[in-house]
Scaffold this motif. Structure first.
Motif, PDB file in Angstrom:
ATOM      1  N   GLY A  48      -5.070   2.388  -3.429  1.00 19.77           N
ATOM      2  CA  GLY A  48      -4.610   1.465  -2.403  1.00 19.77           C
ATOM      3  C   GLY A  48      -3.117   1.595  -2.179  1.00 19.77           C
ATOM      4  O   GLY A  48      -2.380   2.103  -3.034  1.00 19.77           O
ATOM      5  N   GLY A  49      -2.637   1.153  -1.040  1.00 22.24           N
ATOM      6  CA  GLY A  49      -1.219   1.295  -0.708  1.00 22.24           C
ATOM      7  C   GLY A  49      -0.362   0.215  -1.335  1.00 22.24           C
ATOM      8  O   GLY A  49      -0.851  -0.847  -1.743  1.00 22.24           O
ATOM      9  N   ASP A  50       0.940   0.485  -1.408  1.00 26.51           N
ATOM     10  CA  ASP A  50       1.915  -0.483  -1.903  1.00 26.51           C
ATOM     11  C   ASP A  50       2.506  -1.232  -0.714  1.00 26.51           C
ATOM     12  O   ASP A  50       2.907  -0.626   0.280  1.00 26.51           O
ATOM     13  N   VAL A  51       2.561  -2.555  -0.820  1.00 27.88           N
ATOM     14  CA  VAL A  51       3.132  -3.404   0.231  1.00 27.88           C
ATOM     15  C   VAL A  51       4.410  -4.025  -0.318  1.00 27.88           C
ATOM     16  O   VAL A  51       4.392  -4.681  -1.361  1.00 27.88           O
ATOM     17  N   ILE A  52       5.526  -3.799   0.381  1.00 26.39           N
ATOM     18  CA  ILE A  52       6.833  -4.259  -0.087  1.00 26.39           C
ATOM     19  C   ILE A  52       7.427  -5.200   0.957  1.00 26.39           C
ATOM     20  O   ILE A  52       7.584  -4.831   2.119  1.00 26.39           O
ATOM     21  N   PHE A  53       7.743  -6.408   0.538  1.00 25.47           N
ATOM     22  CA  PHE A  53       8.463  -7.348   1.391  1.00 25.47           C
ATOM     23  C   PHE A  53       9.941  -7.307   1.007  1.00 25.47           C
ATOM     24  O   PHE A  53      10.290  -7.529  -0.148  1.00 25.47           O
TER      25      PHE A  53
END
Length: 870
Positions: free
Chosen positions: A410-415
């Motif tokens: 799965g992808g990495d989500v960065i805020f």
């Protein structure tokens, strides 16, 4: 009279011309007043960035001039003459435009339309730049004299059209049919980046050249397709109705070699030479409003006979200062199918979005692995999604590709901090691997041109790929949690009560609590007081964690001095009177000797109770006839404690001392660490069996490495009173499946321990090494069994090593069996994990049996069963 007037006119005109020349010289290089500020609506778009050559003083001042590539434009100028003027016409670069007599009162300005300039002041070829045009203004003074004013004007050459606001009275040339000029843009051209040039987008043609593009106006397309890499589109705040798409090309074969079966009338594509990487379509969008979706895809790999082609990765999408009303999709290409080996699915591209409103969903999907009877391709990973100042977004999907082999991550989500006010729903799951046969076969009837699929191996269970990450963790921009709070000197691990937000630690009553240095693991933006900075813990102390959304959480830290009233010595090992002679205990500066008469030497399990003053918790045990061989025992706050004295603590020979990193190869035996040491990744390499290292509470920075070879492994690695910042690696090598070496740690603070067995090449996998922790702490223990050797079904994988945890803290334990051999081997059994007291917090423990085509290994045991996080 006429001669007088004529002479007077000449004198006046000469004076005026002189003043004009002086005025022009003075104003060369000055920045003109922006027409956007004074005359045009703030939402309209004209260039204001370039330096203008115009008249800002004297009789008339030119404020601003803009012309588009159709020869139409606007010019604004002001009356500074001190009298009322009547404007009659303009000469722009030789093109004369007549106007109705237009009164221009002193101190006021007006906007005049410029039509059909064509070659007289053409902006063709100057789009996005400036050029100099000569302008002459013809006017009548308030005394009835006809005069003129000439100057060179810096003209902004724009793309598209510009309009004035409704409050501006526009003066059109006589004979012009236009009520409004045809110059219009959607936003502020001064906001554009300083590109050397733009390629104009004024229709829905495919973008097939790399470079920087700009929308000239609102555009209505079903699809605007990007068919080339490195494209940047500046929307100029215009609106694009429709989708933006980009399809990255798959790899292509330098010399294709189709495989054809003419009796069955089909051909499949195979590559007989080198695969050439396809072009990836990366693009950026800036200041654009899109009423459709953004779709970036990678082409699927070609189907083949022997091997399917790999899919193509979708390109990177970068979006700034925009509004997207629908979805943003990035999809990696699927791997091609083949009879033997399927191609790999491709990853989806990176998505970076800044200062943008997204009202749809962001989807990032890795490509699926292609199917093959012998082997299937791997699933592609989902790309990283970085979001900085995003509004409106409610859902994010970053999911790995599916595969019958290894599913994609799965992808990495960065805020980027600060996080949005509303955190969207986020899915970062790995792809799926359905239950399937390990080896597909088929039975064919060539006379009927039919085939039936059959399973030629074992059935494997369903599984999922590795999940991506969300930063801040779990998407919690308001996370503010202390996960771990401890001291390394003296060693003490905090007990965290998350419900009351309190943390308690225990130290010696003789410890100086005014200057203790904590090591803190927390989730949040910051912590105050700072991590790893000395602080006074004499009284309860508040530590405040601040989250990414600037909310806070206080934790009360209490450090308690330990009070002990006595020690019960329970000597459980095989001692002789000789061993006991000269052993003494130093507690609170009082010496307690143990000799032949200290207890019944015929009963080695008999206890001896020693009472001493309240307030002391550190006791030093030593055997006086050996040089400086000491061990420190830390007791808890019970009335008494069992202390197990091990004869190996006081060997019959002195410890060899060492003070630097290196190899401990000969002889087998016990070693004493003189001081803190360490450098590089592998500080100490164990080159012999049965090594013991006594650290004396010193620190080793780097790994302790003990790798076995062949069917044997280095065993019996023991550590005591040691702080290790690196890893303990006591593993077996592949080939003949050597076992992992065992590790015993007493009174130690460790990071990670690996006793993974080697895989067999023509042998069964080795067993993972056993690990025993006594009054110690570690983050990770991994005792995985070795994998079974290839091609021999009988080669079962090795079992995971057993783990014993005594009065110690541990976060993660992995004691799983190895993977069975490719040709039908059985997976290894899981290891056995035993706790004498459940750690706090309870660790994650995995004792699963390994899988194999011949079946799964048996799961290990956890005792007690509730001593782990389910």
């Amino acid at each position: 009279m006429e001669e007088y007037l004529s002479r007077k006119d000449l004198i006046a005109q000469g004076t005026i011309e002189y003043l004009i020349i002086v005025g022009v010289v003075v104003i060369i290089g000055l920045v003109v007043v922006s027409l956007t500020t004074n005359l045009f609506d703030d939402t309209q778009n004209i260039f204001t960035t370039s330096t203008r050559i115009s008249s800002t003083t004297g009789i008339i001042s030119i404020n601003e001039a803009v012309v588009n590539n159709d020869g139409n434009g606007l010019i604004s100028f002001s009356n500074n003459s001190g009298e009322t003027l009547t404007i009659t016409s303009l000469n722009v670069g030789g093109n004369i435009l007549d106007y109705p007599d237009t009164v221009l009162v002193q101190g006021t300005n007006k906007v005049f339309g410029l039509n059909d300039l064509n070659d007289s002041c053409s902006c063709t070829g100057f789009e996005g730049k400036t050029r100099i045009c000569n302008v002459t203004i013809y006017y009548t003074s308030q005394y009835g004299l006809e005069k003129q004013f000439s100057t060179n004007v810096s003209v902004d050459c724009i793309i598209g059209t510009v309009t004035t606001t409704s409050q501006i009275s526009l003066i059109q040339p006589i004979g012009s049919d236009e009520e409004e000029p045809s110059i219009h843009l959607c936003g502020e051209l001064s906001d554009l980046p300083e590109y050397s040039e733009y390629i104009i987008i004024n229709d829905c043609s495919e973008i097939s050249f790399s470079g920087n593009y700009i929308l000239s106006d609102n555009l209505n397309c079903s699809t605007l397709n990007i068919d080339v890499d490195e494209v940047n589109i500046n929307g100029n705040y215009c609106t694009l109705t429709g989708n933006i798409t980009a399809n990255s090309n798959r790899a292509y074969c330098e010399n294709p070699d189709p495989y054809c079966n003419y009796s069955w009338e089909y051909c499949q594509y195979d590559c007989g030479s080198t695969w050439i990487e396809g072009e990836q379509k990366n693009f950026g969008l800036d200041k654009i409003n899109i009423n459709g979706s953004i779709i970036s895809t990678g082409e699927n790999g070609l189907d083949g006979d022997m091997q399917g082609g790999n899919g193509a990765s979708s390109g990177t999408i970068t979006i700034n200062d925009s509004t997207i009303l629908n979805d943003i999709n990035s999809i990696g290409g699927n791997g091609g199918n083949a009879w033997e080996e399927g191609g790999n699915g491709a990853s989806s591209g990176t998505i970076i979005i800044t200062n943008t409103t997204v009202l749809g969903t962001i989807n990032s999907f890795g490509g699926n692995g292609g199917n093959g009877d012998w082997a299937s391709g791997t699933g592609g990973s989902a790309g990283t999604i970085t979001l900085d100042n995003i509004e409106g977004l409610t859902e994010i999907n970053a999911i790995g590709g599916n595969s019958f082999s290894t599913a994609g991550k799965g992808g990495d989500v960065i805020f980027v901090i600060p996080c949005p006010d509303v955190i969207p729903t986020i899915n970062v799951s790995g792809g799926n691997t359905p239950a399937h046969c390990s080896y597909n076969d088929s039975w064919c009837n060539e006379s009927e041109n039919t085939c039936v699929d059959i399973c030629g191996g074992a059935w494997l269970p369903a599984s999922t790929g590795e999940s991506g990450t969300i930063s801040p963790p779990e998407g919690m921009c308001n996370a503010k949690v202390i996960n771990d709070f401890r001291f390394t000197s003296p060693p003490s691990i905090g007990v965290i009560n998350e419900e009351s937000h309190t943390i308690s630690l225990t130290v010696s009553s003789i410890t100086d609590r005014t200057s203790l240095v904590p090591t803190i693991d927390f989730i949040g933006l910051s912590i105050n007081p700072l991590n790893e900075i000395a602080n006074n813990f004499t009284n309860p102390t508040i530590y405040t964690v601040t989250s990414a959304d600037n909310s806070t959480q206080d934790y009360t830290i209490t450090v308690n001095p330990l009070s002990v009233y006595g020690i019960t010595l329970n000597l459980k090992d095989s001692f002789t009177n000789e061993h006991l002679t000269g052993i003494n205990i130093d507690c609170n500066a009082n010496i307690y000797d143990l000799n032949d008469n200290a207890y019944d030497s015929t009963n080695q399990n008999s206890p001896k109770k020693i009472d001493f003053d309240q307030g002391t918790y550190l006791c030093t045990f030593s055997k006086t006839n050996y040089d400086s061989n000491t061990m420190v025992i830390t007791v808890d706050n019970n009335d008494s404690i069992n202390i197990h004295l091990n004869p190996q603590s006081f060997p019959e020979v002195n410890y060899p001392n060492f003070s630097s990193c290196g190899t401990l190869s000969v002889p087998d035996g016990n070693y004493v660490l003189e001081n803190n040491i360490g450098f590089g990744s592998a500080c100490i390499r164990i080159g012999a069996n049965n090594i013991k290292i006594s650290g004396g509470n010193n620190t080793i920075t780097g790994d302790i490495n003990s790798t076995g070879s062949g069917v044997s492994s280095y065993t019996g690695l023991k550590l005591e009173n040691l702080i290790l910042n690196g890893r303990v690696i006591s593993t077996g090598l592949g080939g003949n499946g050597s076992t992992g070496g065992s590790v015993t740690a007493t009174n130690c603070i460790l990071s990670e321990i690996y006793t993974i067995a080697g895989g067999g090449s023509g042998w069964a996998g080795g067993a993972g090494g056993a690990v025993i922790l006594n009054n110690s702490s570690a983050r990770l223990i991994n005792t995985k069994g070795g994998d079974g050797g290839y091609y021999y079904p009988a080669n079962q994988a090795g079992p995971g090593g057993n783990v014993t945890i005594n009065d110690s803290n541990i976060l993660i334990i992995i004691a799983i069996g190895g993977i069975g051999s490719y040709m039908g081997g059985v997976g290894g059994n899981g290891g056995e994990v035993t706790f004498n007291i459940c750690p706090n917090p309870t660790p994650d423990v995995n004792v699963d049996g390994g899988y194999g085509p011949g079946g799964y290994g048996t799961n290990g045991t956890i005792t007690p069963s509730d001593c782990h996080d389910p």
